[in-house]
Design a protein around this motif. Structure first.
Motif, PDB file in Angstrom:
ATOM      1  N   GLY A  35       0.819  -1.214   0.000  1.00 43.17           N
ATOM      2  CA  GLY A  35       0.000   0.000   0.000  1.00 43.17           C
ATOM      3  C   GLY A  35       0.844   1.250   0.000  1.00 43.17           C
ATOM      4  N   ARG A  36       0.448   2.247   0.751  1.00 39.78           N
ATOM      5  CA  ARG A  36       1.168   3.523   0.814  1.00 39.78           C
ATOM      6  C   ARG A  36       2.477   3.412   1.584  1.00 39.78           C
ATOM      7  N   LYS A  37       2.732   2.301   2.236  1.00 38.75           N
ATOM      8  CA  LYS A  37       3.966   2.140   3.007  1.00 38.75           C
ATOM      9  C   LYS A  37       5.126   1.624   2.162  1.00 38.75           C
ATOM     10  N   ALA A  38       4.837   1.007   1.033  1.00 33.40           N
ATOM     11  CA  ALA A  38       5.875   0.422   0.185  1.00 33.40           C
ATOM     12  C   ALA A  38       5.670   0.924  -1.233  1.00 33.40           C
ATOM     13  N   ASN A  39       6.429   1.924  -1.622  1.00 32.98           N
ATOM     14  CA  ASN A  39       6.220   2.585  -2.913  1.00 32.98           C
ATOM     15  C   ASN A  39       7.353   2.405  -3.901  1.00 32.98           C
ATOM     16  N   CYS A  40       8.314   1.551  -3.603  1.00 37.41           N
ATOM     17  CA  CYS A  40       9.410   1.307  -4.530  1.00 37.41           C
ATOM     18  C   CYS A  40       9.490  -0.175  -4.851  1.00 37.41           C
TER      19      CYS A  40
END
Length: 67
Positions: A35-40
């Motif tokens: 989700g928004r915690k893992a963006n790479c």
């Protein structure tokens, strides 16, 4: 690769052009799952080099985008 600008729209960094090929892990730990915690995005040998999403604060070897 990242989806920091728009969630679930994976783009090359730094050009922000959309990714044309996504090969996410689908087995024991389906991705993307952060989700928004893992963006790479990253590739792991243990997942047969399929894509996973990770926190951008982690250090990985770069995968270069061709011009």
């Amino acid at each position: 690769m990242r989806d920091e600008v728009t969630e679930d729209l994976w783009t090359h960094f730094p050009s922000e052009t959309p990714m044309s090929f996504l090969d996410w892990v689908t087995s024991t730990n389906p991705q993307p799952n952060g989700g928004r915690k893992a963006n790479c995005g990253a590739y792991y040998r243990s997942y047969d080099y399929h894509m996973v999403d990770e926190k951008c604060s982690r250090n990985f070897n770069p995968i270069c985008e061709t011009p």
